[in-house]
Design an enzyme around this catalytic site. Sequence first.
Site, PDB file in Angstrom:
ATOM      1  N   ILE A  89      -8.173   0.711   0.006  1.00 36.88           N
ATOM      2  CA  ILE A  89      -7.073   0.093  -0.744  1.00 36.88           C
ATOM      3  C   ILE A  89      -5.779   0.205   0.047  1.00 36.88           C
ATOM      4  O   ILE A  89      -5.383   1.297   0.463  1.00 36.88           O
ATOM      5  CB  ILE A  89      -6.904   0.767  -2.120  1.00 36.88           C
ATOM      6  CG1 ILE A  89      -8.205   0.684  -2.912  1.00 36.88           C
ATOM      7  CG2 ILE A  89      -5.764   0.114  -2.901  1.00 36.88           C
ATOM      8  CD1 ILE A  89      -8.228   1.553  -4.145  1.00 36.88           C
ATOM      9  N   GLY A 135      -1.026   4.388   5.767  1.00 38.53           N
ATOM     10  CA  GLY A 135      -1.034   5.049   4.469  1.00 38.53           C
ATOM     11  C   GLY A 135      -1.700   4.276   3.348  1.00 38.53           C
ATOM     12  O   GLY A 135      -1.401   3.124   3.133  1.00 38.53           O
ATOM     13  N   SER A 136      -2.593   4.911   2.605  1.00 37.28           N
ATOM     14  CA  SER A 136      -3.257   4.239   1.503  1.00 37.28           C
ATOM     15  C   SER A 136      -4.215   5.191   0.810  1.00 37.28           C
ATOM     16  O   SER A 136      -3.979   6.387   0.780  1.00 37.28           O
ATOM     17  CB  SER A 136      -3.995   2.998   1.991  1.00 37.28           C
ATOM     18  OG  SER A 136      -4.400   2.226   0.890  1.00 37.28           O
ATOM     19  N   ARG A 137      -5.325   4.630   0.266  1.00 33.45           N
ATOM     20  CA  ARG A 137      -6.315   5.494  -0.386  1.00 33.45           C
ATOM     21  C   ARG A 137      -7.687   4.851  -0.325  1.00 33.45           C
ATOM     22  O   ARG A 137      -7.824   3.644  -0.084  1.00 33.45           O
ATOM     23  CB  ARG A 137      -5.905   5.800  -1.814  1.00 33.45           C
ATOM     24  CG  ARG A 137      -6.317   4.784  -2.834  1.00 33.45           C
ATOM     25  CD  ARG A 137      -5.787   5.171  -4.204  1.00 33.45           C
ATOM     26  NE  ARG A 137      -6.671   4.749  -5.265  1.00 33.45           N
ATOM     27  CZ  ARG A 137      -6.247   4.468  -6.498  1.00 33.45           C
ATOM     28  NH1 ARG A 137      -4.977   4.576  -6.805  1.00 33.45           N
ATOM     29  NH2 ARG A 137      -7.111   4.095  -7.423  1.00 33.45           N
TER      30      ARG A 137
END
Length: 218
Positions: free
Chosen positions: A157, A187-189
Amino acid sequence: MIRFHKEGYKIIVITFIIVIAAILLAEKFIDIIWITKSIQILALAFLIIVLQFFRNPKRLTELNETTIVAPVDGKVVVIEEVEEPEYFKDKRLQVSIFMSPINVHVTRYAMSGKIKYSKYHPGKYLVAWHPKASTDNERTTIVIHNDNFGDVLYRQIAGALAKRIVNYAIEGEDVVQGTDAGFIKFGSRVDLYFPLGTKLNVSLGDKVKGGTQVIAEK
């Protein structure tokens, strides 16, 4: 020896050229010493940030058909039973790992198996911890199958800073636990969806290490 991910090669080269140019131009055209040094220090700091972001440390994965390893480095921010609407369309156990900009951003296969599903979805760039990020943000959805766990879904994501998701999973391909599955820039998940009843080895707030740390087992 520091290794860098191939997705960062072009950006690293461009950044290096810009930084060298900034250092040389500041030295040549700015007569005020403290301004010259400040520009040079900031340029070098920017280069270091880019280098650390694209670092790709070697991880030795202990292959095990009955375990699932963390696909990324980061912090466990969600553990809950949810309805997975895209592929399973039923209840699954969701585990979400948030990556800050300082984490390693390589995505690794959490288990060995065959890729059954791999799809890219364009979308928004809400902050990665937003409740709607899983369904509204730019993302990729991948499902891996093996005989021990059945189908396990993971979703890369994008976040507020992440503007490009790289996914190497190809439907029908056999993949090996711990190997390179892609990259999320800046940056994310990653969300994982397990069958209900899967035994988890992590708790909310735990920091995990991609490719080596077991987060679930049969």
